[in-house]
Design an enzyme around this catalytic site. Structure first.
Site, PDB file in Angstrom:
ATOM      1  CE  LYS A   1      -4.475   1.208   2.115  1.00  0.00           C
ATOM      2  NZ  LYS A   1      -5.213   1.487   0.896  1.00  0.00           N
TER       3      LYS A   1
ATOM      4  CG  LEU B   1      -4.304  -3.040  -1.004  1.00  0.00           C
ATOM      5  CD1 LEU B   1      -2.847  -2.658  -0.770  1.00  0.00           C
ATOM      6  CD2 LEU B   1      -5.221  -1.950  -0.531  1.00  0.00           C
TER       7      LEU B   1
ATOM      8  CD  GLU C   1      -6.235  -3.530  -6.574  1.00  0.00           C
ATOM      9  OE1 GLU C   1      -6.775  -3.527  -5.469  1.00  0.00           O
ATOM     10  OE2 GLU C   1      -5.014  -3.360  -6.736  1.00  0.00           O
TER      11      GLU C   1
HETATM   12  N1  PLP Z   1      -7.569  -1.769  -3.750  1.00  0.00           N
HETATM   13  C1  PLP Z   1      -6.938  -0.581  -3.730  1.00  0.00           C
HETATM   14  C2  PLP Z   1      -6.027  -0.244  -4.855  1.00  0.00           C
HETATM   15  C3  PLP Z   1      -7.151   0.321  -2.675  1.00  0.00           C
HETATM   16  O1  PLP Z   1      -6.500   1.495  -2.656  1.00  0.00           O
HETATM   17  C4  PLP Z   1      -8.056  -0.032  -1.637  1.00  0.00           C
HETATM   18  C5  PLP Z   1      -8.297   0.854  -0.504  1.00  0.00           C
HETATM   19  O2  PLP Z   1      -7.676   1.850  -0.313  1.00  0.00           O
HETATM   20  C6  PLP Z   1      -8.702  -1.262  -1.710  1.00  0.00           C
HETATM   21  C7  PLP Z   1      -8.429  -2.116  -2.774  1.00  0.00           C
HETATM   22  C8  PLP Z   1      -9.686  -1.685  -0.648  1.00  0.00           C
HETATM   23  O3  PLP Z   1      -8.990  -2.074   0.512  1.00  0.00           O
HETATM   24  P1  PLP Z   1      -9.712  -2.036   1.928  1.00  0.00           P
HETATM   25  O4  PLP Z   1     -10.922  -2.902   1.842  1.00  0.00           O
HETATM   26  O5  PLP Z   1      -8.691  -2.577   2.870  1.00  0.00           O
HETATM   27  O6  PLP Z   1     -10.053  -0.612   2.203  1.00  0.00           O
END
Ligand code: PLP
Length: 282
Positions: free
Chosen positions: A145, A201, A177
């Site tokens: 991240k 992610l 995603e």
């Molecule tokens: N994918 C990306 C690229 C993201 O930036 C995020 C959230 O910031 C997510 C997925 C979703 O992750 P989460 O459910 O942990 O918020």
């Protein structure tokens, strides 16, 4: 205070906080972050978010020395200062402050911790979303991240210009995603998601939804799926900490999903229950 900022121990109104120009986040985006929604003064699934944050730090080789307990205490302090029932809590760590030079600075340079908390209105899950698609031109370390979010920034802007809510990335035919969310589909009673590898992610909401599916007798599958499968899916679901678990009804101007509303409702209700139980609202 409503919008609260924190930088290396100093707390103040977010609008007034300053960071040093030589913070490596400014020059290189050299750091990582995480964020979660807080309700009733409890950060949802904080342990999961801390696991992911420390993993991002490890992969970026950032020598952050604060323990989980110490970091949690700082996060709670900032969340409490925002003094609201629903708060978005964000934290990031950069490699430190040093004159611009690509390679890591010496061991005397310590990482910088930045936190903010802002009041947030949790969006209802009965919202329906319109998305667009775009080729995924990001790098091959999407599991970290990192603060480098330019492809996601551009993709979000394209969605906004199209009057849509998010952008679905695909590498060739394969859906990965979204710009700032994960995307899952329901197909023939099975909840499907891209595998949690280096191309996405590992979303915490995605993880909980897959767990809740299993608990509710809905089989799951983490093999990649194609754009065509997404377009023909029984339901398309977008997940993120901020938006929770929403139904997607249109992609690139074409209607999608809407063929398994009962299954979707089971998942959304289970997620709401988990969120409310965790945050001690029920
Ligand atoms: N994918 C990306 C690229 C993201 O930036 C995020 C959230 O910031 C997510 C997925 C979703 O992750 P989460 O459910 O942990 O918020």
């Amino acid at each position: 205070m409503k919008n609260v900022g924190y930088y290396n121990g100093k707390i103040g109104p977010l609008e007034e906080m300053m960071i040093p120009m030589n913070d490596r986040a400014v020059f290189f985006g050299d750091g990582c972050y995480d964020a979660t929604l807080c309700a009733n003064h409890i950060p949802f699934a904080l342990e999961d978010h801390l696991d992911r944050f420390y993993n991002s730090l490890r992969l970026l080789e950032i020598p952050f020395t604060m323990s989980r307990a110490e970091l949690t205490a700082e996060l709670m302090k900032v969340m409490d200062a925002a003094d609201d029932d629903e708060v978005m809590l964000y934290w990031q760590c950069s490699r430190g402050t040093a004159f611009r030079d690509h390679a890591f600075p010496g061991p005397e340079v310590k990482p910088n911790l930045l936190i903010y908390a802002r009041p947030y209105k949790i969006v209802p899950m009965d919202r329906t979303l319109k998305l667009i698609t775009m080729e995924d031109t990001r790098f091959l370390h999407c599991n970290i991240k990192t603060l480098n979010l330019i492809p996601s920034v551009i993709a979000s802007q394209r969605a906004k210009e199209a009057g849509c809510d998010e952008t679905i990335f695909h590498r060739g035919d394969i859906v990965t995603e979204c710009a700032h969310s994960n995307v899952l589909i329901l197909q023939n009673g099975v909840l499907r998601s891209h595998p949690a590898n280096n191309l996405i992610l590992p979303g915490i909401t995605r993880k909980h939804l897959l767990e809740l599916a299993k608990e509710n007798g809905i089989p799951t599958n983490e093999d990649p799926f194609t754009v065509q499968e997404l377009m023909e899916a029984d339901e398309v679901i977008m997940t993120s900490s901020g938006a929770l678990c929403n139904q997607v009804v249109e992609v690139d101007g074409k209607p999608v999903g809407g063929k398994a509303p009962q299954l979707l409702k089971i998942l959304q209700d289970a997620y709401t229950k988990k969120f409310k139980t965790y945050t001690k609202q029920i």
